[in-house]
Scaffold this active site. Sequence first.
Site, PDB file in Angstrom:
ATOM      1  N   LYS A 169       4.568  -6.410  -5.021  1.00 42.66           N
ATOM      2  CA  LYS A 169       5.865  -6.669  -4.396  1.00 42.66           C
ATOM      3  C   LYS A 169       6.593  -7.849  -5.045  1.00 42.66           C
ATOM      4  O   LYS A 169       7.791  -8.017  -4.846  1.00 42.66           O
ATOM      5  CB  LYS A 169       5.696  -6.904  -2.906  1.00 42.66           C
ATOM      6  CG  LYS A 169       5.294  -5.623  -2.164  1.00 42.66           C
ATOM      7  CD  LYS A 169       5.314  -5.812  -0.662  1.00 42.66           C
ATOM      8  CE  LYS A 169       5.010  -4.518   0.074  1.00 42.66           C
ATOM      9  NZ  LYS A 169       3.605  -4.113  -0.069  1.00 42.66           N
TER      10      LYS A 169
HETATM   11  C1  LIG Z   1       3.180  -2.742   0.133  1.00 44.34           C
HETATM   12  C2  LIG Z   1       1.873  -2.379  -0.454  1.00 44.34           C
HETATM   13  C3  LIG Z   1       1.508  -1.033  -0.731  1.00 44.34           C
HETATM   14  C4  LIG Z   1       2.400   0.124  -0.354  1.00 44.34           C
HETATM   15  O1  LIG Z   1       3.537   0.217  -1.144  1.00 44.34           O
HETATM   16  P1  LIG Z   1       4.763   1.135  -0.700  1.00 44.34           P
HETATM   17  O2  LIG Z   1       5.800   0.939  -1.726  1.00 44.34           O
HETATM   18  O3  LIG Z   1       5.194   0.611   0.664  1.00 44.34           O
HETATM   19  O4  LIG Z   1       4.270   2.525  -0.600  1.00 44.34           O
HETATM   20  C5  LIG Z   1       0.308  -0.784  -1.363  1.00 44.34           C
HETATM   21  N1  LIG Z   1      -0.537  -1.786  -1.685  1.00 44.34           N
HETATM   22  C6  LIG Z   1      -0.238  -3.080  -1.426  1.00 44.34           C
HETATM   23  C7  LIG Z   1      -1.223  -4.122  -1.783  1.00 44.34           C
HETATM   24  C8  LIG Z   1       0.971  -3.429  -0.816  1.00 44.34           C
HETATM   25  O5  LIG Z   1       1.254  -4.722  -0.551  1.00 44.34           O
END
Ligand SMILES: *Cc1c(COP(=O)(O)O)cnc(C)c1O
Length: 432
Positions: free
Chosen positions: A107
């Site tokens: 993210k």
């Molecule tokens: C947010 C997150 C996900 C999921 O990602 P999306 O884009 O919401 O499908 C998977 N793994 C981790 C570690 C995350 O922080």
Amino acid sequence: MKYYSINRKSPLVDFKEATIKGLAPDRGLYFPETIPQIDVALIKNIEKYTNDEIAFEVIKPFVGNCIPKSKLFEIVNETLNFPIPLLPVTENTFSLELFHGNTLAFKDIGARFMSRCLGYFVKGIDKKLTVLVATSGDTGAAVADGFYDIDGVDVVILYPSGKVSMVQEKQLTTLGKNIHTLEVNGTFDDCQKMVKQAFADDELNKKLFLTSANSINVARWLPQQFFYFFAFKQWLDKVHPPVISVPSGNFGNICAGLLAKKSGLPVDHFIAACNANDVVPKFMHAAVYQPQPAVATISNAMDVGDPSNFIRVLELFDNHFPNLKNVLSAYRINDEQTKESIQKLYEEYNYLSDPHGAVGYVALQQYLDHYPGKQGIFLETAHPVKFYDVVEPLLKIKLPVPDVVREIMNQAKQATMIEPAYGALKTFVLGL
Ligand SMILES: *Cc1c(COP(=O)(O)O)cnc(C)c1O
């Protein structure tokens, strides 16, 4: 490039307005009017391009005239401040490690890109911009870090007291400057409700310019396409493109991958790797979409019962189920399978995975069992140390602590404790 609302009851907007607004006035998600096609020369010679150059070429058509080219290149360069290596793991699988950024999860890319775009846009606005986010952990950490010290933007983060990990709490509360953290004496749902009330409060919206930084924002969604191009750049067998397995919760990341494929990136097939929260695996089986309450798992960043970005996946395929099925498969992986594979990857392949990456690995392996000639990539979306409470007892080891974590663990927590009542949030925000 213009963006329309998926609900189709709002005017078209450009990238700037879509980013500032987040959601269209009719509550629909914004979607690009056309899917730009990537230059075939870039795909053909991808090894010759730097990551910055690739990212710039990918994002340029989506941003249009909203940001001058030189500024956009600078934003891309600041966004990509960490390596994204592709590592061989088993005989037929590779891991794309997306966790080498400041908050140790993928993210970071979306949050860094969005914050710098908003920082640029806010220069033309006379009010200060206030970003409100409710978080159960990871999102808030990436947003806090991404927006840190961005001029003209205040960030207010709400998190539920006692319900985030120690590392996450430090990531949320140690920055200071323009990052303000509220420790709410309640649950994540309380935090989210208070943020929603703020957006609906006319008085507050007259005084301040409020925006949200959640994962449906186009400026967080679109830069996630970069991962898939960087994966292909490092993929050796260009004649046989990889199957890519994406640990999925809100489906923003995988939707960016599907968009990259539509714009011309070679990918053999996509796998949506889900935990017990299996709305999409059920949908891919029976073509019926039925939201369900989220259930808690050890891959908790994917505990989502009604993934907000899945509607974009459907839009990308014009709601044509057979076409979607050609490109996407979805698997439900339970906690037992996840734990087994964390152990197997470590003991047999000397690879440390986190619970989310492990879900991606199991789903990929199940698919490859049916297609023995193919090879694939699973995305490692978080650093294992973020989930040490799961990983350490399983592997009976102590994980090395990365420098970025060690640094923040020694810093003092700065947070204001409030009751889960909207009035408390409003008073705080007005007093900034
Ligand atoms: C947010 C997150 C996900 C999921 O990602 P999306 O884009 O919401 O499908 C998977 N793994 C981790 C570690 C995350 O922080």
